[in-house]
Motif scaffolding. Structure first.
Motif, PDB file in Angstrom:
ATOM      1  N   ASP A 175      16.958  32.402   4.494  1.00 36.03           N
ATOM      2  CA  ASP A 175      15.684  32.381   3.786  1.00 36.03           C
ATOM      3  C   ASP A 175      15.279  33.815   3.444  1.00 36.03           C
ATOM      4  OD1 ASP A 175      12.970  32.167   3.020  1.00 36.03           O
ATOM      5  OD2 ASP A 175      12.733  30.366   4.250  1.00 36.03           O
TER       6      ASP A 175
ATOM      7  N   PHE B 224      12.154  40.832   5.057  1.00 33.59           N
ATOM      8  CA  PHE B 224      12.495  40.913   3.630  1.00 33.59           C
ATOM      9  C   PHE B 224      12.500  42.374   3.196  1.00 33.59           C
ATOM     10  CE2 PHE B 224      10.830  41.208  -0.765  1.00 33.59           C
ATOM     11  CZ  PHE B 224      11.929  40.660  -1.434  1.00 33.59           C
TER      12      PHE B 224
ATOM     13  N   TYR C  51      18.589  38.514  -2.929  1.00 31.71           N
ATOM     14  CA  TYR C  51      17.555  38.901  -1.965  1.00 31.71           C
ATOM     15  C   TYR C  51      18.198  39.570  -0.762  1.00 31.71           C
ATOM     16  CZ  TYR C  51      14.867  35.629  -4.793  1.00 31.71           C
ATOM     17  OH  TYR C  51      14.264  34.982  -5.852  1.00 31.71           O
TER      18      TYR C  51
ATOM     19  N   LYS D  41      14.080  43.575  -0.344  1.00 31.07           N
ATOM     20  CA  LYS D  41      13.815  43.633  -1.784  1.00 31.07           C
ATOM     21  C   LYS D  41      14.594  42.536  -2.490  1.00 31.07           C
ATOM     22  CE  LYS D  41      17.495  46.937  -2.953  1.00 31.07           C
ATOM     23  NZ  LYS D  41      17.802  48.213  -3.620  1.00 31.07           N
TER      24      LYS D  41
ATOM     25  N   SER E  19      12.511  34.969   3.074  1.00 34.06           N
ATOM     26  CA  SER E  19      11.342  35.316   3.894  1.00 34.06           C
ATOM     27  C   SER E  19      10.486  36.374   3.218  1.00 34.06           C
ATOM     28  CB  SER E  19      11.784  35.789   5.286  1.00 34.06           C
ATOM     29  OG  SER E  19      12.622  34.847   5.898  1.00 34.06           O
ATOM     30  N   LEU E  20      10.073  36.081   1.991  1.00 31.05           N
ATOM     31  CA  LEU E  20       9.387  37.076   1.159  1.00 31.05           C
ATOM     32  C   LEU E  20       8.134  37.654   1.803  1.00 31.05           C
ATOM     33  CD1 LEU E  20       9.724  35.308  -2.323  1.00 31.05           C
ATOM     34  CD2 LEU E  20      11.215  37.038  -1.323  1.00 31.05           C
ATOM     35  N   GLU E  21       7.448  36.862   2.586  1.00 26.81           N
ATOM     36  CA  GLU E  21       6.182  37.322   3.158  1.00 26.81           C
ATOM     37  C   GLU E  21       6.350  37.954   4.536  1.00 26.81           C
ATOM     38  OE1 GLU E  21       3.495  37.220   1.290  1.00 26.81           O
ATOM     39  OE2 GLU E  21       4.664  36.251  -0.287  1.00 26.81           O
ATOM     40  N   SER E  22       7.587  38.134   4.997  1.00 27.03           N
ATOM     41  CA  SER E  22       7.794  38.650   6.353  1.00 27.03           C
ATOM     42  C   SER E  22       8.357  40.061   6.332  1.00 27.03           C
ATOM     43  CB  SER E  22       8.752  37.738   7.116  1.00 27.03           C
ATOM     44  OG  SER E  22      10.075  37.934   6.644  1.00 27.03           O
ATOM     45  N   ASP E  23       8.416  40.665   7.510  1.00 26.87           N
ATOM     46  CA  ASP E  23       8.893  42.043   7.591  1.00 26.87           C
ATOM     47  C   ASP E  23      10.415  42.141   7.577  1.00 26.87           C
ATOM     48  OD1 ASP E  23       9.334  40.916  10.012  1.00 26.87           O
ATOM     49  OD2 ASP E  23       8.300  42.437  11.206  1.00 26.87           O
TER      50      ASP E  23
END
Length: 329
Positions: free
Chosen positions: A18, A26, A68, A28, A20-24
């Protein structure tokens, strides 16, 4: 031209990670022409490149992110068809968990862990297990510290990225309040690679009554405690024989007693005890009918000797000789 890309990734993960765009975790996202370029972007520049994992999404329109980069891999619950993920290198020890323990010898008083994606979690130092692999263990004799329950408890432990150490470790057990048969709290797959899966002492009030023809034999004969009750421990094997016929073997295996209906020493009997009509033969009458000692001796001797001698000799000799001779002519 889209060709099967499974072989193009150097170190493909068994799951789609995943972003995990909103997590630390991620880092770029970018757009690349194919998954090989996406992989290269994660591979170059190490150790200064923080990318550990990448996910490639096919069929994205131009300028729409399709690659990602992440510091860790958490399995994507519902990945886009054709998506793939990989690690920047299969040689990076930080992104793998090690084996939870050596390959265990079989022991019916212990249980083992089984894992997703057909991963076998036991082995030596060369064993590499990808992040986000979840392993599970269960045993009928597991209990929680908060409540005793008969329901089978399943404990899980997942290979996770530990921010503090920058390495992959086996995460804490879930639920966290489960103890194995030896009373040890299960903390994680690596802390408890072979949880105890024995049985609690089988305490049967009273002592086993003597009966003619009954033998109750145990490998450890010391089964009566100071209170006069019968106690069978998990390392003891017992057998009940009635007139030389085996009724049951009593032993503990994989968290359960082989005979599950014993509640008192009186339940260990051959012909006496346990009956509802006073005959003393209800439970075991299916094995040994209690009364066929006098009746069967007379009837079998007379009827068999008469009937076979008369009937068979007459009928076959007369009927076959006449019927065949007339019909063919």
């Amino acid at each position: 031209s889209s060709s099967p890309a499974f072989s193009k990734l150097d170190c493909q993960t068994p799951v789609v990670c995943d972003p995990s765009l909103e997590s630390d975790i991620f880092i770029k996202s970018s757009h690349y022409a194919d998954e090989t370029q996406c992989q290269t972007a994660c591979q170059i520049g190490h150790p200064s490149n923080p990318c550990k994992f990448f996910t490639w999404v096919p069929n994205a329109q131009a300028q729409v992110p399709n690659c990602y980069q992440m510091k860790a891999c958490n399995e994507m619950a519902d990945p886009i068809t054709g998506s793939q993920s990989g690690a920047w290198s299969c040689e990076d020890p930080e992104i793998f968990c090690g084996a939870i323990g050596d390959i265990p010898a079989y022991d019916d008083k212990k249980t083992v862990w089984t894992c997703d994606h057909y991963v076998h979690p036991y082995g030596d130092a060369s064993k590499n297990i990808f992040q986000d692999t979840t392993c599970r263990t269960t045993c009928p004799s597991f209990e929680t510290t908060t409540q005793n329950t008969k329901a089978d408890l399943v404990v899980s432990s997942t290979c996770i990225f530990d921010e503090a150490t920058g390495t992959s470790v086996w995460g804490p057990a879930n639920p966290a309040n489960v103890v194995d048969a030896s009373g040890t709290t299960i903390e994680s797959a690596s802390s408890n690679p072979t949880p105890g899966c024995g049985c609690k002492d089988l305490v049967l009030p009273g002592s086993i009554a003597e009966e003619p023809g009954k033998v109750f034999k145990c490998t450890n004969e010391d089964i009566v405690n100071a209170d006069g009750d019968t106690v069978i421990t998990q390392d003891n094997d017992c057998a009940l024989l009635c007139d030389g016929t085996l009724v049951f073997d009593l032993f503990c295996s994989v968290g359960q007693w082989s005979v599950d209906y014993l509640t008192s020493a009186a339940d260990i009997y051959c012909y006496g005890g346990g009956s509802t009509d006073g005959s003393g033969s209800v439970t075991l009458s299916t094995y040994w009918p209690p009364a066929p000692t006098g009746a069967p001796t007379n009837p079998p001797t007379n009827p068999p000797t008469d009937a076979p001698t008369d009937a068979p000799t007459d009928a076959p000799t007369e009927a076959p000789t006449e019927a065949p001779t007339e019909a063919p002519t």
